[in-house]
Scaffold this motif. Structure first.
Motif, PDB file in Angstrom:
ATOM      1  N   LEU A  27       5.481   6.986  -7.476  1.00 11.60           N
ATOM      2  CA  LEU A  27       4.669   5.777  -7.318  1.00 11.60           C
ATOM      3  C   LEU A  27       3.289   6.118  -6.779  1.00 11.60           C
ATOM      4  O   LEU A  27       2.273   5.565  -7.212  1.00 11.60           O
ATOM      5  CB  LEU A  27       5.372   4.788  -6.396  1.00 11.60           C
ATOM      6  CG  LEU A  27       6.643   4.133  -6.950  1.00 11.60           C
ATOM      7  CD1 LEU A  27       7.318   3.291  -5.873  1.00 11.60           C
ATOM      8  CD2 LEU A  27       6.313   3.275  -8.164  1.00 11.60           C
ATOM      9  N   ALA A  34       3.008   3.957  -1.144  1.00  8.08           N
ATOM     10  CA  ALA A  34       4.467   3.870  -1.041  1.00  8.08           C
ATOM     11  C   ALA A  34       4.963   4.822   0.040  1.00  8.08           C
ATOM     12  O   ALA A  34       4.392   5.884   0.260  1.00  8.08           O
ATOM     13  CB  ALA A  34       5.118   4.215  -2.383  1.00  8.08           C
ATOM     14  N   LEU A  49       6.008  -0.760  -0.328  1.00  5.79           N
ATOM     15  CA  LEU A  49       4.877  -0.647  -1.248  1.00  5.79           C
ATOM     16  C   LEU A  49       3.686  -1.381  -0.647  1.00  5.79           C
ATOM     17  O   LEU A  49       3.842  -2.420  -0.003  1.00  5.79           O
ATOM     18  CB  LEU A  49       5.217  -1.248  -2.611  1.00  5.79           C
ATOM     19  CG  LEU A  49       6.381  -0.633  -3.381  1.00  5.79           C
ATOM     20  CD1 LEU A  49       6.476  -1.268  -4.766  1.00  5.79           C
ATOM     21  CD2 LEU A  49       6.248   0.877  -3.501  1.00  5.79           C
TER      22      LEU A  49
END
Length: 204
Positions: A27, A34, A49
């Motif tokens: 990510l 993240a 996140l």
């Protein structure tokens, strides 16, 4: 995404944790903030996140619960996964969901916007009548995040325009800038028209 091998490790849940760490790293490579954090219950992990370079602006997206030799994944219906490979497959399906894809788009857009930061008078973070909400450009926020703890920081901030927000002042001297979780201890500040130039040290 490479499957983590259990090998002879004795740490409970380590193979699952490695898969989740790989997921979080993927990510990050996609431009999303993240992190994988333990929760209050030591058997639980959360995937947080947030807009890139804004660690305090996040929320928990997924939670996982260790149960014996398996892990339970949160979601519309909790799913018990007995092998790291099954966790990886579950994550692959999760990232295909439209709601998740839309959330990534929102986070990327937020990362392109200026950051509302808190410029504080007191070094211990206590509130003060002259604390000001300021904006930090997306470019300066990225540069600040690239600094190591203890590195020297220099950036310009502008007062956020809304009723009740104090005007920027040369005095009293400001002590801290908290910009979405990135904190600078202010050494000096210079008022230049609508901007305040800050020199300091990154402390968080």
């Amino acid at each position: 995404m490479r499957i983590a091998e259990a090998g002879t490790d004795t740490e409970p849940g380590k193979p699952f944790r490695e898969v989740l760490e790989q997921f979080v790293n993927t990510l990050r490579k996609l431009g999303i903030g993240a992190r994988l954090d333990p929760l209050a219950d030591p058997r639980k992990l959360g995937v947080w996140l947030y807009p890139e370079h804004r660690p305090s602006r996040g929320s928990i997206m997924l939670t996982f619960f260790f149960e014996g030799d398996a892990i339970i994944a949160s979601g519309d219906s909790p799913t018990r996964l007995g092998e790291p490979e099954l966790l990886e497959a579950w994550l692959v399906e999760f990232v295909k969901k439209s709601a998740f894809i839309e959330s990534l788009a929102v986070l990327r857009e937020e990362a392109r916007q200026p950051v509302e930061a808190q410029l504080r008078v007191n070094a211990d973070g206590r509130g003060h009548a002259q604390d000001v909400i300021v904006t930090v450009s997306a470019c300066d926020q990225e540069a600040l995040d690239a600094l190591t703890i203890g590195a020297q920081a220099s950036l310009d901030v502008e007062r956020a325009e809304f009723p009740g927000n104090p005007q920027l002042m040369a005095q009293p001297a400001y002590a801290l800038l908290d910009s979405a979780g990135l904190v600078v201890r202010v050494v000096s500040s210079t008022l230049n028209g609508a901007k305040l130039t800050i020199q300091g040290t990154r402390v968080a």
